[in-house]
Design an enzyme around this catalytic site. Structure first.
Site, short mmCIF file in Angstrom:
data_model
loop_
_atom_site.label_atom_id
_atom_site.label_comp_id
_atom_site.label_asym_id
_atom_site.label_seq_id
_atom_site.Cartn_x
_atom_site.Cartn_y
_atom_site.Cartn_z
N LYS A 1 31.94 46.29 52.89
CA LYS A 1 32.14 45.03 53.57
C LYS A 1 32.77 45.31 54.95
O LYS A 1 33.39 46.36 55.10
CB LYS A 1 33.03 44.11 52.75
N HIS B 1 35.42 38.13 48.26
CA HIS B 1 36.20 38.19 47.02
C HIS B 1 36.31 36.83 46.33
O HIS B 1 36.04 36.70 45.13
CB HIS B 1 37.61 38.71 47.30
N GLU C 1 48.31 37.69 49.65
CA GLU C 1 48.71 39.05 50.03
C GLU C 1 50.07 38.99 50.72
O GLU C 1 50.37 38.02 51.43
CB GLU C 1 47.71 39.64 51.02
N LYS D 1 47.70 35.82 54.22
CA LYS D 1 48.52 37.01 54.44
C LYS D 1 49.96 36.59 54.65
O LYS D 1 50.24 35.46 55.05
CB LYS D 1 48.01 37.76 55.67
N ASP E 1 37.19 37.74 55.87
CA ASP E 1 37.78 38.92 55.24
C ASP E 1 37.94 38.74 53.72
O ASP E 1 37.83 39.70 52.97
CB ASP E 1 39.15 39.19 55.88
#
Lengths: 382, 513
Positions: B172, B264, B240, B364, B259
């Site tokens: 990816k 995912h 995350e 994040k 991302d």
């Protein structure tokens, strides 16, 4: 010391209450996890302690209700005692502590005959029931007879059989008589489980496409086993039995010979190729090797060869490093492939855990055992 | 007498480990990068160590830097020592493994580098018995993919000599929007066949993700309640703790949507919502996943304010230490509008899921690193225990945790002993304690599957395009909309306040994971 079911169950409740309170005081929680009933039979306190240590270590992968029986019918006054304990893992930070539980029963004298009636009500419903009988072959033992109807699996270790060659044949008869029916426990032998890395490495040669045709051409097999205790010879016989049962090799009549300490097995191999003109023989040689502490689970080296026509040689040998074996494939006209592979020496806990992961009868083991027993009978009566 | 060729290895019958692939050579493009030393080679070393790949297996590292075999080996050894789940490399085993690792220095667009690669692969076939079997692994920045694919095609490397097989693994990101994903697919399929292409999403290699299918389709009790009649809503969270400031150059062009969500979270969504496949094989499973993706109602550009929330973290505290804001990272535009947090509400318009909202969030610099799918069931239809001190009985929640503690938890209501109170209690299943064996790293499973030719856990062309077709309109809507007041959450918070309001509008709240 307690002797009846009600008291044992009350002791277990008390145990969990105090365990939960202690865990809370220590700042973590505790989880009682039971994945099976593991019944273990020992003949001495020392053996029970050793088996208990294995069961404690097994909590990491198979937390269970363990019932450890110290079975001493020939010792002391009639006596039946029981006590309970929790088997807990050290808690990981932030995670609950996982615990199994163990009931130890000591039976002496005439009361040893009553012990099955104490064990049966202690089984947790809806969980598999496994009986682990270490030591000499147990196939005629009264306890096995009493528990047979509830057992899912019987685990033995043929490395500690008193008369290994004869007992191998007895084990094969037990397994053959247990092939069907709801009251037929599956059989596991930890000595067979020790062969898993060897079998894996041998099978792996023939995952390589150009090597696969040579599997049916094999005509010489040499197995060097560590000659300390009889477990090594049984492993060699079972490995030979595994090859024979998977490749369709049958023992010739009178096909077992002895040359000093070497044992020769002479087998008939199915025909390969239109021009082969019929069946061929395969010679399997079992050789005792010098004791070497590094020898992987009691086998020292293995060679598989096809010498007729195209030369092919596949070997696995232990190295100076206790966790490494060298594999070598040499086939005429092909590049030689050699490598070092990791081969762990599994301890009893790991061997037991591997058997407990099996959910059904190990048909490969049964077939290998059947062949190995025919070799054993040939050794007893050449 | 028979002369039947052997097609299967009879010694594999009943063995307790799965089959191993044929020996092959894996060519890693971008081999000097972080992924190779941190993930790929530790995974390959562990596979070799555990006897899952055969002797003869070889690696060729293809990269621009002026390295040699010895330096390459040393770099990889350090990577294994630092990152392998089995601990530091054991020397005799590492030496044996490293004997089959070679460094090939070339830039990605240099034709001579591919001609010499071809010769080198042929030599390895001859010396190490790899039989013409090759895996090409694209671990480079995505800009290099097209030129590598074309050069492989031009040098005849898309097909194997000697009856071997050739496969290509693409890391990816697979495109940055629908158009670029289609272009990349076209580029790949002009040289390779679809069944040679393995688009990797390492989430699919995780045990719990695979277990989701087993959990749904091997247990009779869940499937009858796995629908709109019983389920109130589903929350999928991938949070995350790390920031993006260290890989700012890439991340600032990408953002959380590209991302994380496109790959995912969409994988987790499809595995949760898909219908049972007719078989557990690559195409049957992927057919159902594509059907599920096509049933997801696209968020039109005009509707992004209703169905999406964006955030970007500013300075804050993580684990008791101050951290900088996203815009302070190297290579990041000080006025960046890139999102580091996204929440979405999606609907799956089919008979099973009509009307059930799926809330997805990722970000994040959130307080904890967690990935989970939480299925919240409807509350009991009638409150029988009205005299209880609390009349607010919590609904059942099935939570499937993917990391860090892989496992499944079911929350049920229970009476507190001796009192009239009803409290939620959880039934826990944890991989770590129940199976007691270390789960293999996701890359180990996926690399092995590719070598075995099993594409079930890889993404198919139509799947990746179906996923992008949902994401691209959201980007358009964001681009058309007003500038965001970024940063809008502090590092260490659970995203912007607007994310909580987003849930509160529906009378719901994010789970405290």
């Amino acid at each position: 010391m307690t002797t009846d079911i009600v008291t044992i169950e009350r002791d277990l409740q008390e145990l969990w209450k105090s365990n939960t309170a202690e865990a809370a005081a220590a700042g973590h929680s505790t989880t009682r996890a039971l994945t099976l009933n593991l019944l273990a039979r020992a003949t001495s306190i020392e053996q029970a302690d050793a088996m208990g240590a294995v069961i404690q270590a097994l909590t990491a992968s198979h937390p269970c209700r363990a019932v450890v029986l110290i079975d001493q019918p020939d010792q002391g006054d009639p006596q039946l005692e029981a006590w309970v304990q929790a088997n807990c893992l050290l808690p990981a930070p932030g995670a609950p502590q996982v615990c199994g539980e163990q009931i130890t029963i000591s039976s002496r004298g005439a009361r040893a005959g009553q012990v099955a009636s104490l064990m049966l009500p202690l089984l947790v419903p809806d969980l598999p029931v496994v009986l682990w009988m270490d030591g000499d072959q147990p196939f005629g033992h009264r306890l096995l007879g009493k528990l047979r109807g509830v057992l899912d699996r019987l685990i033995v270790d043929s490395a500690s059989f008193a008369d290994p060659i004869r007992d191998l044949a007895v084990m094969a008869e037990f397994d053959a008589s247990n092939t069907s029916g709801p009251e037929s426990p599956a059989l596991s032998d930890l000595n067979w489980a020790r062969l898993t890395p060897w079998r894996e490495l041998i099978a792996q040669f023939f995952d390589t496409r150009p090597f696969l045709p040579h599997l049916r051409r094999l005509d010489h097999v040499e197995i060097d086993y560590v000659a300390v205790g009889e477990g090594g010879l049984l492993r060699a016989l079972m490995l030979a039995g595994w090859l024979a049962s998977n490749l369709g090799w049958d023992l010739c009549e009178g096909g077992v010979s002895r040359d000093g300490e070497d044992i020769g097995l002479h087998l008939i191999r199915p025909a390969v190729g239109a021009a082969s003109g019929g069946t061929r023989t395969v010679t399997v040689t079992l050789r005792p090797a010098q004791f070497d502490d590094n020898a992987l689970v009691g086998l020292s080296a293995l060679h598989l060869r096809a010498v007729d026509n195209v030369l092919a040689d596949f070997s696995v040998e232990h190295t100076d490093n206790p966790t490494c074996v060298r594999t070598l494939a040499q086939v005429a006209g092909q590049p030689t492939v050699s490598r070092l592979a990791h081969a762990e020496r599994a301890d009893t806990t790991e061997l037991l855990a591997a058997e407990l992961r099996l959910l059904s009868r190990d048909r490969t083991f049964s077939a290998a055992l059947h062949s190995a027993a025919s070799f054993a009978r040939g050794i007893i009566e050449p | 007498m028979t002369d039947t060729p052997i097609l299967e290895n009879p010694l594999r019958s009943g063995l307790r480990l799965g089959r191993t692939p044929e020996p092959c050579t894996m060519v890693i493009f971008g081999a000097t990068g972080d992924l190779t030393s941190r993930k790929l080679v530790p995974a390959l070393y562990n596979l070799a160590r555990e006897r899952r790949i055969p002797g003869g297996f070889s690696v060729v590292g293809f990269a621009r830097r002026d390295w040699d075999d010895a330096f390459f080996h040393q770099t990889l050894l350090e990577g294994v020592n630092d990152n392998s789940r089995s601990g530091k490399a054991e020397h005799p085993l590492w030496d044996s493994f490293a004997n089959g690792i070679f460094y090939h220095q070339s830039s990605f667009d240099e034709a001579a580098g591919y001609a010499s690669l071809r010769d080198r692969l042929n030599a390895i076939d001859h010396e190490r018995g790899t039989g013409g079997n090759r895996v090409f692994y694209l671990a480079t920045p995505p800009e290099a993919y097209p030129v590598i694919i074309r050069q492989l095609g031009a040098h005849g490397l898309a097909t194997s000599p000697n009856g071997g097989w050739t496969r290509i693994i693409v890391e990816k990101p697979f495109g940055r929007d629908l158009e670029s994903a289609r272009d990349l697919n076209a580029e790949l399929l002009s040289v390779f066949h679809e069944d040679q292409v393995y688009r990797i999403d390492h989430y699919l290699g995780k045990e719990t993700v695979q277990n989701l299918m087993v959990f749904r389709f091997a247990n009779g009790i869940f499937e009858p309640i796995w629908n709109r009649s019983q389920i109130d809503h589903v929350q999928i969270t991938v949070s995350e703790t790390v920031g993006a400031e260290d890989r700012g150059g890439y991340y600032d062009k990408s953002g959380a949507m590209r991302d994380m969500i496109q790959n995912h979270l969409m994988q987790l969504l499809t595995l949760t919502t898909m219908e049972p496949p007719v078989a557990y094989d690559a195409n049957a499973v992927r057919d159902e996943k594509v059907k599920a993706l096509r049933a997801v109602r696209p968020i039109r550009p005009a509707d992004v304010a209703t169905y999406t929330v964006r955030g970007q973290y500013g300075p804050g505290n993580m684990g008791g230490s101050p951290v900088v804001g996203y815009r302070s990272g190297k290579g990041i535009d000080p006025e960046s509008q890139t999102e580091t947090f996204v929440a979405l509400k999606l609907f799956v318009d089919n008979w099973r899921w009509a009307g059930v909202p799926f809330y997805l969030r990722t970000g994040k610099r959130l307080p904890r690193r967690v990935s989970e799918i939480a299925v919240q069931f409807k509350t009991a239809p009638h409150l029988l225990f009205a005299d209880s001190p609390t009349n607010d009985i919590e609904p059942n929640v099935l939570s499937i945790k993917i990391q860090p503690d892989e496992g499944i938890t079911l929350k049920v209501s229970s009476k507190v002993p001796g009192q009239g109170q009803i409290r939620p209690v959880t039934m826990d299943f944890r991989y770590g304690t129940t199976f007691g064996v270390a789960s293999p790293e996701a890359y180990e499973r996926l690399l092995l599957d590719c070598m075995l030719g099993d594409g079930t856990l890889f993404t198919r062309r139509d799947e990746v395009e179906a996923s992008w077709s949902l994401i691209t309109p959201i980007h358009q809507g964001w681009a058309d909309g007003p500038r965001q007041e970024f940063p809008n959450y502090e590092a260490g918070d659970w995203g912007p306040a607007s994310a909580d309001e987003f849930m509160a509008r529906d009378g719901r709240a994010w789970r405290r994971v």
